[in-house]
Design an enzyme around this catalytic site. Structure first.
Site, PDB file in Angstrom:
ATOM      1  N   SER A  69      -2.803   5.459   9.449  1.00  0.00           N
ATOM      2  CA  SER A  69      -3.610   4.044   9.927  1.00  0.00           C
ATOM      3  C   SER A  69      -3.358   2.650   8.949  1.00  0.00           C
ATOM      4  O   SER A  69      -3.417   2.194   9.199  1.00  0.00           O
ATOM      5  CB  SER A  69      -4.857   4.038   9.874  1.00  0.00           C
TER       6      SER A  69
ATOM      7  N   ALA B 202      -2.685  10.909  -7.459  1.00  0.00           N
ATOM      8  CA  ALA B 202      -2.020  11.112  -6.766  1.00  0.00           C
ATOM      9  C   ALA B 202      -2.819  12.843  -6.904  1.00  0.00           C
ATOM     10  O   ALA B 202      -2.611  13.690  -8.490  1.00  0.00           O
ATOM     11  CB  ALA B 202      -0.802  11.613  -6.545  1.00  0.00           C
TER      12      ALA B 202
ATOM     13  N   HIS C  59       5.992   8.576  -0.577  1.00  0.00           N
ATOM     14  CA  HIS C  59       5.150   7.751  -1.150  1.00  0.00           C
ATOM     15  C   HIS C  59       6.004   7.402  -2.498  1.00  0.00           C
ATOM     16  O   HIS C  59       5.505   6.358  -2.988  1.00  0.00           O
ATOM     17  CB  HIS C  59       3.695   8.340  -1.562  1.00  0.00           C
TER      18      HIS C  59
END
Length: 174
Positions: free
Chosen positions: A11, A32, A48
């Site tokens: 999203s 993380a 990422h």
């Protein structure tokens, strides 16, 4: 300050959270939580990492987040869902133990004098899971999301990359 950012898979939660963190602090911490369980997941983690620049201090920790001192920092914790996955599989079918351990760990984290931006997934929006294990995990995830949302000063739902603020005790909106 605790700011919970939730939404569905893909999203735009992480990008929103990263941009928010950088707008608030020139040297944020990226905490993380994911284990690497296959090559596709490893590649996703690398994307990422590559997206973040040198201004980030990155820490990778699968479960025991409170062993780090974050005093005075702004910390982006990404993500609660993958973190809960670690408790879920480590504790077998003892979901109460997983929820208790995670809640206790969060309480230790939130007692630190720092600011939090926390990313999580809103799994309940995806429909009823097709098997018992997925249903147990969805229930566990929903419980920990509620736990964090109650403690959070702000909660933002990301839908198609767009933020919808659903709680902000800092401005009086709840």
């Amino acid at each position: 300050m605790i700011h919970l950012i939730t939404g569905g898979q893909r999203s735009g939660k992480s990008i929103f959270a990263e941009e928010l963190a950088l707008s608030l602090n020139s040297k944020p911490v990226y905490l993380a939580t994911s284990r690497i369980w296959d090559e596709a997941h490893r590649q996703r983690i690398e994307v990422h990492k590559q997206r973040r620049g040198s201004q980030w201090t990155s820490i990778e920790e699968e479960k025991f987040l409170s062993k780090y001192n974050f005093t005075g920092k702004l910390v982006l914790l990404d993500c609660i869902t993958l973190w809960m996955n670690n408790f879920f599989f480590d504790n077998g079918e003892d979901d109460k133990k997983s929820l208790l351990e995670a809640s206790e760990e969060l309480d230790k984290l939130f007692s630190q004098d720092c600011d939090w931006i926390i990313v999580t997934n809103e799994l309940g929006l995806g429909g009823h899971p097709g098997n018992k294990i997925a249903m147990r995990f969805n229930d566990l995830q929903g419980s920990i999301n509620q736990y964090i949302a109650k403690k959070a000063d702000r909660v933002t739902l990301i839908i198609s990359g767009l933020p919808l603020e659903i709680k902000n005790t800092l401005s009086g909106k709840q």
